[in-house]
Scaffold this motif. Sequence first.
Motif, PDB file in Angstrom:
ATOM      1  N   ALA A  62    -100.547 -38.023  67.026  1.00 35.05           N
ATOM      2  CA  ALA A  62    -100.890 -36.635  67.339  1.00 35.05           C
ATOM      3  C   ALA A  62     -99.705 -35.930  68.000  1.00 35.05           C
ATOM      4  O   ALA A  62     -99.183 -36.396  69.009  1.00 35.05           O
ATOM      5  CB  ALA A  62    -102.105 -36.590  68.263  1.00 35.05           C
ATOM      6  N   ASP A  63     -99.285 -34.808  67.416  1.00 28.97           N
ATOM      7  CA  ASP A  63     -98.144 -34.096  67.987  1.00 28.97           C
ATOM      8  C   ASP A  63     -98.535 -33.177  69.143  1.00 28.97           C
ATOM      9  O   ASP A  63     -97.665 -32.578  69.779  1.00 28.97           O
ATOM     10  CB  ASP A  63     -97.410 -33.297  66.899  1.00 28.97           C
ATOM     11  CG  ASP A  63     -98.245 -32.159  66.337  1.00 28.97           C
ATOM     12  OD1 ASP A  63     -99.438 -32.042  66.701  1.00 28.97           O
ATOM     13  OD2 ASP A  63     -97.707 -31.375  65.517  1.00 28.97           O
ATOM     14  N   ASP A  64     -99.844 -33.071  69.443  1.00 27.87           N
ATOM     15  CA  ASP A  64    -100.271 -32.228  70.551  1.00 27.87           C
ATOM     16  C   ASP A  64    -100.742 -33.049  71.755  1.00 27.87           C
ATOM     17  O   ASP A  64    -101.349 -32.515  72.680  1.00 27.87           O
ATOM     18  CB  ASP A  64    -101.402 -31.287  70.105  1.00 27.87           C
ATOM     19  CG  ASP A  64    -102.645 -32.033  69.624  1.00 27.87           C
ATOM     20  OD1 ASP A  64    -102.572 -33.271  69.445  1.00 27.87           O
ATOM     21  OD2 ASP A  64    -103.694 -31.384  69.429  1.00 27.87           O
ATOM     22  N   HIS A  65    -100.459 -34.345  71.736  1.00 28.65           N
ATOM     23  CA  HIS A  65    -100.841 -35.219  72.856  1.00 28.65           C
ATOM     24  C   HIS A  65     -99.631 -35.314  73.796  1.00 28.65           C
ATOM     25  O   HIS A  65     -98.669 -36.026  73.521  1.00 28.65           O
ATOM     26  CB  HIS A  65    -101.239 -36.591  72.334  1.00 28.65           C
ATOM     27  CG  HIS A  65    -101.938 -37.446  73.335  1.00 28.65           C
ATOM     28  ND1 HIS A  65    -101.330 -37.894  74.477  1.00 28.65           N
ATOM     29  CD2 HIS A  65    -103.212 -37.928  73.373  1.00 28.65           C
ATOM     30  CE1 HIS A  65    -102.178 -38.629  75.179  1.00 28.65           C
ATOM     31  NE2 HIS A  65    -103.335 -38.660  74.530  1.00 28.65           N
ATOM     32  N   ALA A  66     -99.700 -34.607  74.932  1.00 25.99           N
ATOM     33  CA  ALA A  66     -98.551 -34.520  75.837  1.00 25.99           C
ATOM     34  C   ALA A  66     -98.149 -35.883  76.372  1.00 25.99           C
ATOM     35  O   ALA A  66     -96.961 -36.209  76.442  1.00 25.99           O
ATOM     36  CB  ALA A  66     -98.874 -33.573  76.989  1.00 25.99           C
ATOM     37  N   GLY A  67     -99.123 -36.694  76.754  1.00 25.20           N
ATOM     38  CA  GLY A  67     -98.810 -38.008  77.302  1.00 25.20           C
ATOM     39  C   GLY A  67     -98.146 -38.913  76.278  1.00 25.20           C
ATOM     40  O   GLY A  67     -97.225 -39.670  76.599  1.00 25.20           O
ATOM     41  N   LEU A  68     -98.578 -38.845  75.033  1.00 30.86           N
ATOM     42  CA  LEU A  68     -97.999 -39.649  73.963  1.00 30.86           C
ATOM     43  C   LEU A  68     -96.555 -39.248  73.705  1.00 30.86           C
ATOM     44  O   LEU A  68     -95.665 -40.092  73.597  1.00 30.86           O
ATOM     45  CB  LEU A  68     -98.839 -39.492  72.692  1.00 30.86           C
ATOM     46  CG  LEU A  68     -98.387 -40.260  71.450  1.00 30.86           C
ATOM     47  CD1 LEU A  68     -98.307 -41.751  71.722  1.00 30.86           C
ATOM     48  CD2 LEU A  68     -99.330 -39.981  70.276  1.00 30.86           C
ATOM     49  N   ARG A  69     -96.308 -37.947  73.641  1.00 29.65           N
ATOM     50  CA  ARG A  69     -94.941 -37.478  73.386  1.00 29.65           C
ATOM     51  C   ARG A  69     -94.021 -37.841  74.557  1.00 29.65           C
ATOM     52  O   ARG A  69     -92.879 -38.248  74.361  1.00 29.65           O
ATOM     53  CB  ARG A  69     -94.944 -35.963  73.152  1.00 29.65           C
ATOM     54  CG  ARG A  69     -93.586 -35.412  72.751  1.00 29.65           C
ATOM     55  CD  ARG A  69     -93.701 -33.986  72.253  1.00 29.65           C
ATOM     56  NE  ARG A  69     -94.372 -33.928  70.980  1.00 29.65           N
ATOM     57  CZ  ARG A  69     -93.759 -34.130  69.816  1.00 29.65           C
ATOM     58  NH1 ARG A  69     -92.479 -34.429  69.787  1.00 29.65           N
ATOM     59  NH2 ARG A  69     -94.430 -34.052  68.695  1.00 29.65           N
ATOM     60  N   LEU A  70     -94.522 -37.693  75.790  1.00 31.62           N
ATOM     61  CA  LEU A  70     -93.731 -38.051  76.965  1.00 31.62           C
ATOM     62  C   LEU A  70     -93.386 -39.536  76.947  1.00 31.62           C
ATOM     63  O   LEU A  70     -92.262 -39.935  77.254  1.00 31.62           O
ATOM     64  CB  LEU A  70     -94.503 -37.706  78.241  1.00 31.62           C
ATOM     65  CG  LEU A  70     -93.799 -37.987  79.571  1.00 31.62           C
ATOM     66  CD1 LEU A  70     -92.581 -37.093  79.730  1.00 31.62           C
ATOM     67  CD2 LEU A  70     -94.758 -37.768  80.731  1.00 31.62           C
ATOM     68  N   VAL A 175     -99.619 -45.974  76.250  1.00 27.54           N
ATOM     69  CA  VAL A 175     -99.216 -44.661  76.770  1.00 27.54           C
ATOM     70  C   VAL A 175     -99.327 -44.642  78.297  1.00 27.54           C
ATOM     71  O   VAL A 175     -98.424 -44.179  78.999  1.00 27.54           O
ATOM     72  CB  VAL A 175    -100.075 -43.543  76.157  1.00 27.54           C
ATOM     73  CG1 VAL A 175     -99.844 -42.217  76.881  1.00 27.54           C
ATOM     74  CG2 VAL A 175     -99.743 -43.379  74.672  1.00 27.54           C
ATOM     75  N   LEU A 176    -100.434 -45.151  78.826  1.00 30.43           N
ATOM     76  CA  LEU A 176    -100.619 -45.207  80.277  1.00 30.43           C
ATOM     77  C   LEU A 176     -99.563 -46.099  80.929  1.00 30.43           C
ATOM     78  O   LEU A 176     -99.058 -45.791  82.013  1.00 30.43           O
ATOM     79  CB  LEU A 176    -102.018 -45.712  80.608  1.00 30.43           C
ATOM     80  CG  LEU A 176    -103.178 -44.773  80.259  1.00 30.43           C
ATOM     81  CD1 LEU A 176    -104.513 -45.448  80.559  1.00 30.43           C
ATOM     82  CD2 LEU A 176    -103.070 -43.467  81.025  1.00 30.43           C
ATOM     83  N   TYR A 177     -99.223 -47.192  80.255  1.00 27.39           N
ATOM     84  CA  TYR A 177     -98.173 -48.082  80.770  1.00 27.39           C
ATOM     85  C   TYR A 177     -96.848 -47.328  80.896  1.00 27.39           C
ATOM     86  O   TYR A 177     -96.152 -47.432  81.914  1.00 27.39           O
ATOM     87  CB  TYR A 177     -98.021 -49.279  79.832  1.00 27.39           C
ATOM     88  CG  TYR A 177     -96.842 -50.168  80.145  1.00 27.39           C
ATOM     89  CD1 TYR A 177     -96.964 -51.211  81.061  1.00 27.39           C
ATOM     90  CD2 TYR A 177     -95.616 -49.970  79.515  1.00 27.39           C
ATOM     91  CE1 TYR A 177     -95.871 -52.031  81.354  1.00 27.39           C
ATOM     92  CE2 TYR A 177     -94.520 -50.783  79.807  1.00 27.39           C
ATOM     93  CZ  TYR A 177     -94.655 -51.809  80.722  1.00 27.39           C
ATOM     94  OH  TYR A 177     -93.577 -52.603  81.003  1.00 27.39           O
ATOM     95  N   GLU A 178     -96.505 -46.558  79.860  1.00 25.20           N
ATOM     96  CA  GLU A 178     -95.257 -45.807  79.884  1.00 25.20           C
ATOM     97  C   GLU A 178     -95.288 -44.716  80.958  1.00 25.20           C
ATOM     98  O   GLU A 178     -94.291 -44.461  81.632  1.00 25.20           O
ATOM     99  CB  GLU A 178     -94.987 -45.178  78.513  1.00 25.20           C
ATOM    100  CG  GLU A 178     -94.702 -46.168  77.398  1.00 25.20           C
ATOM    101  CD  GLU A 178     -93.369 -46.885  77.578  1.00 25.20           C
ATOM    102  OE1 GLU A 178     -92.602 -46.544  78.508  1.00 25.20           O
ATOM    103  OE2 GLU A 178     -93.092 -47.811  76.789  1.00 25.20           O
ATOM    104  N   GLN A 179     -96.428 -44.066  81.120  1.00 24.86           N
ATOM    105  CA  GLN A 179     -96.542 -43.030  82.143  1.00 24.86           C
ATOM    106  C   GLN A 179     -96.353 -43.615  83.538  1.00 24.86           C
ATOM    107  O   GLN A 179     -95.676 -43.022  84.386  1.00 24.86           O
ATOM    108  CB  GLN A 179     -97.891 -42.333  82.025  1.00 24.86           C
ATOM    109  CG  GLN A 179     -98.005 -41.459  80.780  1.00 24.86           C
ATOM    110  CD  GLN A 179     -99.377 -40.849  80.624  1.00 24.86           C
ATOM    111  OE1 GLN A 179    -100.332 -41.270  81.273  1.00 24.86           O
ATOM    112  NE2 GLN A 179     -99.489 -39.857  79.767  1.00 24.86           N
ATOM    113  N   ASN A 180     -96.940 -44.780  83.778  1.00 23.98           N
ATOM    114  CA  ASN A 180     -96.760 -45.433  85.072  1.00 23.98           C
ATOM    115  C   ASN A 180     -95.310 -45.857  85.279  1.00 23.98           C
ATOM    116  O   ASN A 180     -94.777 -45.782  86.391  1.00 23.98           O
ATOM    117  CB  ASN A 180     -97.685 -46.644  85.184  1.00 23.98           C
ATOM    118  CG  ASN A 180     -99.145 -46.257  85.339  1.00 23.98           C
ATOM    119  OD1 ASN A 180     -99.461 -45.194  85.862  1.00 23.98           O
ATOM    120  ND2 ASN A 180    -100.044 -47.100  84.862  1.00 23.98           N
TER     121      ASN A 180
END
Length: 281
Positions: A62-70, A175-180
């Motif tokens: 999804a190109d509109d998922h901010a957390g995924l793109r980050l 995705v959560l792992y990368e955000q952390n």
Amino acid sequence: MNGPPDIGALLEQARRNEEILRRTDQLEEFLLSPRALRPLLEGLCQRVAAIYGLDAVSLALADDHAGLRLALEADGPQALPAGCFHCARVELRMLVGDLERPLLSNRASDEALRFLFGQRGGLCSAAVLPLWSRGRWLGSLNLGSTSPERYHQGLETHFVRRLAAKTAHSLDAAVLYEQNRLFERREAAMEMAGAACHELAQPLTALALRLETLMRGLPEGDPLRGQMNSLTAEVDRVGELLRKISEVNRYVTKPYAQGLRIIDLRAASAAGKPSTPPEEA
């Protein structure tokens, strides 16, 4: 009246279900192993294709998922792994219609197959599995086969839904792992910036005062004044760098020599919200 059930057919169906379940368990071992996002994407399509004997597998993100793109840009801009591509929700909805449930078809258009897999390649049937987690659309896992009997309307089973759910869960966890990880990097960068400012500010201030004292002691027209002015300008430049370091509130890097990456002070200290991991992004 209906005739007696075909025992052979029932046994064959049971055997097939058992085999599908075995393969699903095998894939779940891969999906449920904690890993960062990019390693997951690099192995997912190939692993699914090998386990289920598929001719084509792709992953639309999804190109509109901010957390995924980050998360994808955590280590700087990089090309997506093979089989993965960014996809707008409206594009996929135009092809499959309903993004709430899997779509299985052996009548997919050439346009749809090229969109999902990059080429037609003799594919005759396809399954599009929308990926949802925590109420957010992550993309779709797309399965292709050269057999027209592999996927067709009305063949949907709970195994397909289970595959979609487990894939979505694994993707969301990565995705959560990368955000952390980004949050921890940001905290480390801010702590290092604070320590650098604290240790350098005092000697820099002392140096600026000493230069000012020396300048006052030089007579007008003294040739050393030009050099002292240059030194003062360099001290002011270092002071400006310290100011930027003190304002670091994000983890942003840029390429450096020998393939290394260093913190981009200009971007990391730019005005704006700090890049804390958005829970719902």
